[in-house]
Design an enzyme around this catalytic site. Sequence first.
Site, PDB file in Angstrom:
ATOM      1  N   MET A  50      -7.802   9.416   8.666  1.00  0.00           N
ATOM      2  CA  MET A  50      -8.119   9.958   7.342  1.00  0.00           C
ATOM      3  C   MET A  50      -9.180  11.064   7.433  1.00  0.00           C
ATOM      4  O   MET A  50     -10.182  11.054   6.705  1.00  0.00           O
ATOM      5  CB  MET A  50      -8.602   8.836   6.414  1.00  0.00           C
ATOM      6  N   LYS A  57      -3.805   3.171  -2.348  1.00  0.00           N
ATOM      7  CA  LYS A  57      -5.061   3.900  -2.506  1.00  0.00           C
ATOM      8  C   LYS A  57      -4.921   5.195  -1.712  1.00  0.00           C
ATOM      9  O   LYS A  57      -4.810   5.179  -0.496  1.00  0.00           O
ATOM     10  CB  LYS A  57      -6.248   3.091  -1.984  1.00  0.00           C
ATOM     11  N   ASP A  61       0.814  -1.208   0.000  1.00  0.00           N
ATOM     12  CA  ASP A  61       0.000   0.000   0.000  1.00  0.00           C
ATOM     13  C   ASP A  61       0.849   1.259   0.000  1.00  0.00           C
ATOM     14  O   ASP A  61       2.055   1.231   0.279  1.00  0.00           O
ATOM     15  CB  ASP A  61      -0.907   0.023   1.237  1.00  0.00           C
TER      16      ASP A  61
END
Length: 263
Positions: free
Chosen positions: A183, A68, A46
């Site tokens: 996030m 991502k 990732d």
Amino acid sequence: MERLPFSLPDFQPGSVWLVGAGPGDPGLVSLLALHALRAADVIVYDALVDERVLDMASPDAAREYAGKRGGKPSAKQPDISNRLVELAKQGKRVLRLKGGDPFVFGRGAEEALTLVEAGVPFRVVPGITSGVGGLAYAGIPATSRNTNSAIAFVTGHNASGDVPDSVDWHGLAKAVPVLVFYMALKHLDRIIAQLIEAGRAPSEPVAVVSRASTPAQQVVVSTLAEIVEAVHQSGIEPPALVVVGEVVRLREKLNWLVASVEP
């Protein structure tokens, strides 16, 4: 792997290991994660995996990026999950390497379910999630007897990228003294407004921790009323955690990481 007083499990061909790489500092990688890095035939990793962690892998291992990042072109989750199945069916030892912990906002459960449906054997290797390890590197304990007996981890956006609409903001604000948002920078203003509307005091301390446990770590400390402007002025960028609660005040005495870069 150096001699150990116990045996590590074999990484069998045709299997997938879902491994957490921790928040960034390569020293926080577990023995099982290191074992997987050295044994894997292919590593599907990732965006949040530190390059220093990848440097511990076998030089013979193939690497496939499957990061991502919000607002940027990235692989679709079903494509990533199906790729794991495809590689395993080729008889490879497949290491799915994720920042933090694969089962804490890491989509590891989705990938594991795809493996189950395809009949691919797998192992989960937990990692130190940034909501614990990242806060520790910022000098902020997840819990302290004098501040909180509960903590909540909350995602800053849902699957569509918007503020989660499934969260009971009033219940969360009233019931949990320390909130850690993953996030959350993109929607920080809306999240803070929700918390204040739900009854959190505008004077309550807040910290934003960017790139936790790496040499680029940056921390901004303010209050609910002023954190949005403080973040704007600092130029702090994702990936970042947002922690709300009185426990943030302990950073004044517990900021042990001298290398931390302050705005």
